[in-house]
Motif scaffolding. Sequence first.
Motif, PDB file in Angstrom:
ATOM      1  N   LYS A 140      10.948  45.260  11.731  1.00 43.91           N
ATOM      2  CA  LYS A 140      10.831  43.837  10.874  1.00 43.91           C
ATOM      3  C   LYS A 140      10.560  42.888  10.494  1.00 43.91           C
ATOM      4  O   LYS A 140      10.074  42.222  11.443  1.00 43.91           O
ATOM      5  CB  LYS A 140      12.426  43.087  11.078  1.00 43.91           C
ATOM      6  CG  LYS A 140      12.509  42.547   9.191  1.00 43.91           C
ATOM      7  CD  LYS A 140      14.372  41.715   9.894  1.00 43.91           C
ATOM      8  CE  LYS A 140      14.399  40.446   8.891  1.00 43.91           C
ATOM      9  NZ  LYS A 140      15.305  39.471   9.382  1.00 43.91           N
TER      10      LYS A 140
ATOM     11  N   ASP B 169      10.204  35.991  11.859  1.00 42.08           N
ATOM     12  CA  ASP B 169      11.148  36.169  11.589  1.00 42.08           C
ATOM     13  C   ASP B 169      10.638  38.052  11.246  1.00 42.08           C
ATOM     14  O   ASP B 169      11.064  39.348  10.997  1.00 42.08           O
ATOM     15  CB  ASP B 169      11.857  35.989  10.147  1.00 42.08           C
ATOM     16  CG  ASP B 169      12.857  37.076   9.634  1.00 42.08           C
ATOM     17  OD1 ASP B 169      14.107  37.316  10.983  1.00 42.08           O
ATOM     18  OD2 ASP B 169      13.730  37.338   8.306  1.00 42.08           O
TER      19      ASP B 169
ATOM     20  N   THR C  25      14.747  41.278  13.893  1.00 38.35           N
ATOM     21  CA  THR C  25      15.349  39.348  13.691  1.00 38.35           C
ATOM     22  C   THR C  25      16.438  39.590  12.976  1.00 38.35           C
ATOM     23  O   THR C  25      16.500  39.006  11.447  1.00 38.35           O
ATOM     24  CB  THR C  25      14.227  38.529  13.595  1.00 38.35           C
ATOM     25  OG1 THR C  25      14.152  38.857  12.301  1.00 38.35           O
ATOM     26  CG2 THR C  25      14.000  38.478  15.161  1.00 38.35           C
TER      27      THR C  25
ATOM     28  N   GLU D 247      18.229  39.882   3.927  1.00 35.95           N
ATOM     29  CA  GLU D 247      16.464  40.769   3.088  1.00 35.95           C
ATOM     30  C   GLU D 247      16.197  41.623   4.683  1.00 35.95           C
ATOM     31  O   GLU D 247      15.451  42.634   3.763  1.00 35.95           O
ATOM     32  CB  GLU D 247      15.308  39.799   3.109  1.00 35.95           C
ATOM     33  CG  GLU D 247      14.948  39.368   4.227  1.00 35.95           C
ATOM     34  CD  GLU D 247      15.540  38.261   4.942  1.00 35.95           C
ATOM     35  OE1 GLU D 247      16.281  37.383   4.948  1.00 35.95           O
ATOM     36  OE2 GLU D 247      14.862  38.625   5.857  1.00 35.95           O
TER      37      GLU D 247
ATOM     38  N   ASP E 291      10.962  33.586   6.748  1.00 41.24           N
ATOM     39  CA  ASP E 291      11.968  34.359   5.447  1.00 41.24           C
ATOM     40  C   ASP E 291      12.730  32.985   4.961  1.00 41.24           C
ATOM     41  O   ASP E 291      13.649  31.528   5.958  1.00 41.24           O
ATOM     42  CB  ASP E 291      12.750  35.281   6.669  1.00 41.24           C
ATOM     43  CG  ASP E 291      14.549  35.031   6.062  1.00 41.24           C
ATOM     44  OD1 ASP E 291      14.506  35.321   4.810  1.00 41.24           O
ATOM     45  OD2 ASP E 291      15.102  35.291   6.588  1.00 41.24           O
TER      46      ASP E 291
HETATM   47 ZN    ZN Z   1      15.381  37.946   8.183  1.00 41.15          ZN
END
Ligand code: ZN
Length: 463
Positions: free
Chosen positions: A228, A251, A337, A312, A233
Amino acid sequence: MTHIFPIIAKSKVASTPIYWFTKENFPAWKRKQPKILQKWITDNGFNAKPESYMLVPNKDGSLCSIIAGVETPLNIWSIAFLPTKIPAGIYHLESSFDKEEATNLALGWSLATYEFTRYKNSDKKFPELVAPKNCDVPLTKSFFEAICWARDLINTPANDMNPAALANEAVNWAKSAQAKAGVIRGEELLKANYPMIYAVGKAANVSPRLVDIRFPLKNAPKITLVGKGVTFDSGGLDIKSAGGMKIMKKDMGGAANVLALAKVILDTKLPVQLRILLPIVENAVSGNAMRPLDIVPTRKGINVEIGNTDAEGRLILCDALFEADSETPDLIIDCATLTGAARVALGTEIPAFFTADNKLANKLSEISENEHDPLWRLPLWKAYRSQLDTPNADLSNDPDSSFAGAITAALFLQEFVSKTKSWIHVDMMAWNLQNKAGRPQGGEAMAIRALYKLIKENYVGTR
Ligand code: ZN
Ligand code: BES
Ligand code: ZN
């Protein structure tokens, strides 16, 4: 940023010995010392409690040795409290260790010297350690460099570590390692059928992208790593609170960890066919941002209702995981995360992992304990899958209940991995809230030492 590896393979000059003791074996040693040293120890109040140390002078006042308190069995962090405390100089450990202990102690020492210096110079000189006998110095160096890299990537704020910068880091490394690296960017994501990555990242000034790196190797097990890469974020329109948003530069910690793991796999030439997929976006607020209850198609073709724009991570991962799964590698690992709920369940220091492969799970748990690289399994509890139902689309990214949020996030991802034999999802903090021995506050690599060992022991040589 350069980080000086403080482990010396062989020292040409004399080094200062470090003697280490447990609270239990220290009194017997102390009794055998000259009276003058016994008095020095007593007056200093040193009793070998873990993470305590004392400087022992020579008669002329120069440094003779260091005595330190540790807990046994030894682990990677046992002596990692020392480098930030003792004077600069060259030291050696006064005892013998097996290969694993020697390598771990040296790695813990070296990681304790990490500083984030991109915006603030440091003139601190750290002590160096002569590699203990049996230490695998190249492996230690590789992990040191990889973990420093992950920490730097995570610590770099989002104004400099934006989607373009993170993708460049990945691609530059891949090219330097002679890999094939491709980047799909902005609206090209729509053409290439990655609609979710585009939908999440389109609101940001720096466009979203998917990095795809391959290290082809014939007749070797196929392993795909997915990370990710949310460079910041904000929560999107379901905007986070100030407190919740503050550390969200981290993030992209999943992507950073995947890169660090891949680097060690490459450095040590583990014979695997590696593919790395990094969906990279900034989850921003703008007129163009995805809205709550927008319905967006996925690469898989199913439609997802975006109940919460702050969930997301699972959205960008679902397209990348579906692509990873399409090639049915022997193993897919994703690091993310992903949820605050995983931190509520296990705290910040223990990443949660999920897999349907029980044998693999047991092996990973065992390795994690031996390596002192914590990971704890949570279940892919099918009965909770209905929390992701919505009357309007095939799937919602926002579970009905906030209970078991780490599990429902993992179940969301599982919808996109159906063909591959083994898939491991790791939900991690990638951040130290406080300083700990060897682990300064800020960005952190988590689970990669255990995952490296799992790949080495379970996959290498299986094809
Ligand atoms: Zn996030
Ligand atoms: N990046 C966060 C998760 C996170 C928060 C990780 C704090 C580590 C520490 C993620 O994108 C997120 O915001 N998840 C939401 C999901 C929810 C809206 C369904 C969460 O966990 O609250
Ligand atoms: Zn979020």
